[in-house]
Scaffold this motif. Sequence first.
Motif, short mmCIF file in Angstrom:
data_model
loop_
_atom_site.label_atom_id
_atom_site.label_comp_id
_atom_site.label_asym_id
_atom_site.label_seq_id
_atom_site.Cartn_x
_atom_site.Cartn_y
_atom_site.Cartn_z
N THR A 283 -16.01 -0.81 -6.24
CA THR A 283 -15.50 0.23 -5.33
C THR A 283 -14.12 -0.15 -4.80
O THR A 283 -13.74 -1.33 -4.78
CB THR A 283 -16.47 0.42 -4.14
OG1 THR A 283 -16.59 -0.83 -3.44
CG2 THR A 283 -17.83 0.88 -4.62
N LYS A 284 -13.40 0.87 -4.36
CA LYS A 284 -12.10 0.62 -3.77
C LYS A 284 -12.25 -0.05 -2.42
O LYS A 284 -13.29 0.04 -1.77
CB LYS A 284 -11.33 1.95 -3.59
CG LYS A 284 -10.92 2.59 -4.90
CD LYS A 284 -10.14 3.87 -4.65
CE LYS A 284 -9.70 4.50 -5.96
NZ LYS A 284 -8.90 5.75 -5.74
N LEU A 289 -16.89 -1.40 4.68
CA LEU A 289 -17.86 -1.67 3.61
C LEU A 289 -17.75 -3.10 3.13
O LEU A 289 -18.77 -3.78 2.92
CB LEU A 289 -17.62 -0.69 2.45
CG LEU A 289 -18.54 -0.87 1.23
CD1 LEU A 289 -19.99 -0.63 1.63
CD2 LEU A 289 -18.13 0.10 0.11
N HIS A 290 -16.48 -3.58 2.97
CA HIS A 290 -16.31 -4.95 2.51
C HIS A 290 -16.82 -5.95 3.53
O HIS A 290 -17.45 -6.97 3.18
CB HIS A 290 -14.83 -5.21 2.21
CG HIS A 290 -14.42 -4.75 0.85
ND1 HIS A 290 -14.39 -3.42 0.48
CD2 HIS A 290 -14.02 -5.45 -0.26
CE1 HIS A 290 -13.99 -3.29 -0.77
NE2 HIS A 290 -13.75 -4.53 -1.25
N PHE A 291 -16.63 -5.70 4.82
CA PHE A 291 -17.11 -6.61 5.86
C PHE A 291 -18.64 -6.66 5.86
O PHE A 291 -19.25 -7.73 5.96
CB PHE A 291 -16.58 -6.18 7.23
CG PHE A 291 -17.08 -7.04 8.34
CD1 PHE A 291 -16.52 -8.30 8.59
CD2 PHE A 291 -18.15 -6.62 9.14
CE1 PHE A 291 -17.01 -9.10 9.61
CE2 PHE A 291 -18.64 -7.43 10.14
CZ PHE A 291 -18.06 -8.67 10.38
N LYS A 292 -19.22 -5.45 5.76
CA LYS A 292 -20.68 -5.39 5.74
C LYS A 292 -21.26 -6.12 4.52
O LYS A 292 -22.22 -6.88 4.62
CB LYS A 292 -21.12 -3.93 5.75
CG LYS A 292 -22.63 -3.76 5.78
CD LYS A 292 -22.99 -2.27 5.80
CE LYS A 292 -24.51 -2.10 5.80
NZ LYS A 292 -24.87 -0.65 5.79
N ASN A 295 -20.65 -9.93 4.82
CA ASN A 295 -21.55 -10.48 5.85
C ASN A 295 -22.98 -10.63 5.30
O ASN A 295 -23.66 -11.63 5.57
CB ASN A 295 -21.54 -9.56 7.07
CG ASN A 295 -22.38 -10.16 8.20
OD1 ASN A 295 -22.09 -11.25 8.70
ND2 ASN A 295 -23.42 -9.45 8.59
N TYR A 296 -23.42 -9.66 4.53
CA TYR A 296 -24.78 -9.74 3.95
C TYR A 296 -24.85 -10.87 2.92
O TYR A 296 -25.83 -11.61 2.87
CB TYR A 296 -25.16 -8.41 3.32
CG TYR A 296 -26.64 -8.29 3.09
CD1 TYR A 296 -27.46 -7.76 4.08
CD2 TYR A 296 -27.22 -8.72 1.90
CE1 TYR A 296 -28.83 -7.65 3.89
CE2 TYR A 296 -28.57 -8.64 1.71
CZ TYR A 296 -29.39 -8.10 2.71
OH TYR A 296 -30.73 -8.02 2.52
N ILE A 297 -23.78 -10.97 2.11
CA ILE A 297 -23.76 -12.06 1.13
C ILE A 297 -23.79 -13.41 1.83
O ILE A 297 -24.50 -14.34 1.43
CB ILE A 297 -22.50 -11.94 0.24
CG1 ILE A 297 -22.63 -10.71 -0.67
CG2 ILE A 297 -22.32 -13.20 -0.61
CD1 ILE A 297 -21.37 -10.42 -1.46
#
Length: 476
Positions: A283-284, A289-292, A295-297
């Motif tokens: 995804t772009k 979205l990238h922070f979420k 953070n999950y990773i």
Amino acid sequence: MKLWKKIFLGAFLLFELVFNFASLYLIQYHFSMNLNKEIERSLTEQRVIQSGLQTNGTYINEKLGFPQSVVRDFLRITFQEYTSYFDQKGVFIELLDENRQMVYSSFNKSFVGTRGELEVHPSGLRNYVIRDIGEKSYLFVTSGLALEEDHFLLTYVRDITDIYTDRSAQFNLFFKLNAVTMLILGLGLYLLLWYLTRSIRSLTRSAQIIAEGDYSQRVHIYSKDEVGILARNFNRMATAVEDNIDKLKRTAEDKQHFTECLTHELKTPLTSIIGYADLLRSTKYNEELHFKGLNYIYTEGKRLERLSFKLMDLILLRKEELIGTREDARELCTEIAASFLPRLESEGLALVQQVESSYLTVDRDLFKVLCTNLLDNAIKASTEGGRIMLQGHADGDGGYVLEIVDEGNGILEEDLEKIFEPFYMVDKARSRSHQGAGLGLAICAEIVRLHGAGIDIHSRLNQGTTVKLTWAGVYN
């Protein structure tokens, strides 16, 4: 051939050999004694007759001066008197001249063959021979008889058939007695050996059943002798084998369960990590979205890290040997409780500490890990406003008891037996929410084992749980 049958045949044949040899020897010995007595008796009587005839013949010839014809008549008359006396006793007399012509004979049996007993010198020693004539046996005793110029052969004949008849009767009795003895002995020995070796047969059957995989089989003990002792030792061995097999089965099942749980525990975070990484890659850029996703990773990665550390602790604890030091239980518990104060305040929980001073031989770090895991579980099980008790006191047997009591959710009775298994979780949803992996109590059990202590858990659903740690032989 089975052992008891070999023993039967060996004992039976040995008895028969000894019994037959002894019986036949006794019969033959008795026969020989009787025969020798008859021979001695016949030799004595023949000598008496010979001496009497020698004396009387010499007296008639020399003292009275009668011619030889009178002497011969005297011998015939004398023999007739002897015959009338000996006839009823089975004794006969023969007198032959030097040409072996019959002078007188009371023996009327005829036979074919040479007469070896006559091969004696008239003045020589006596000969005797046993001869079978018809169905009877006779003893012939011959010696020389010299009367001046005439020389004769005096033969004494005795019927000794009764001796041989008696021996034959004894043989017949022996064969009948032996047949009865063989029957009774064979049957009795067969039943006796079959009865005495029943433990061996039972042992053989049990060994075959155990060899087929049924380790619960046991031998019935019939006696207290060596075979009975063997049966008892066999049962002890079978019990030990069954216990070891059960342990191996449980170990294999535990390993299988451990592997399955480990696979599951690794699969869930890895799936999430791979999914979010693929999402971020495809995804772009979107900051939220990238922070979420990152953070999950990060969260799942830390979870894998904690899992790996706990697994390493569990593995190392099973291989470790404890080197303990004398530590004050109150001081250790105070340090542990102090480390939980921020978390307790955030959770809205109260920790009540009532620990008596007592010195325990423990590994300081492992003791802290033990209590930390137990307090962590108590906090996870409790709800806001709850209370947790940390109590320590000496028991009546010189030991020390440390208890951690909570007022939380409790544990079902059927789950109590499994809570020390690695990866086992009573409430999986609650454990996931607290980032648990189900290894805490497994680690606690290993630490308790290393210290030679005991751990016991009592719990009632929705009423709370009590974890009791016991050290034996503690001296303050």
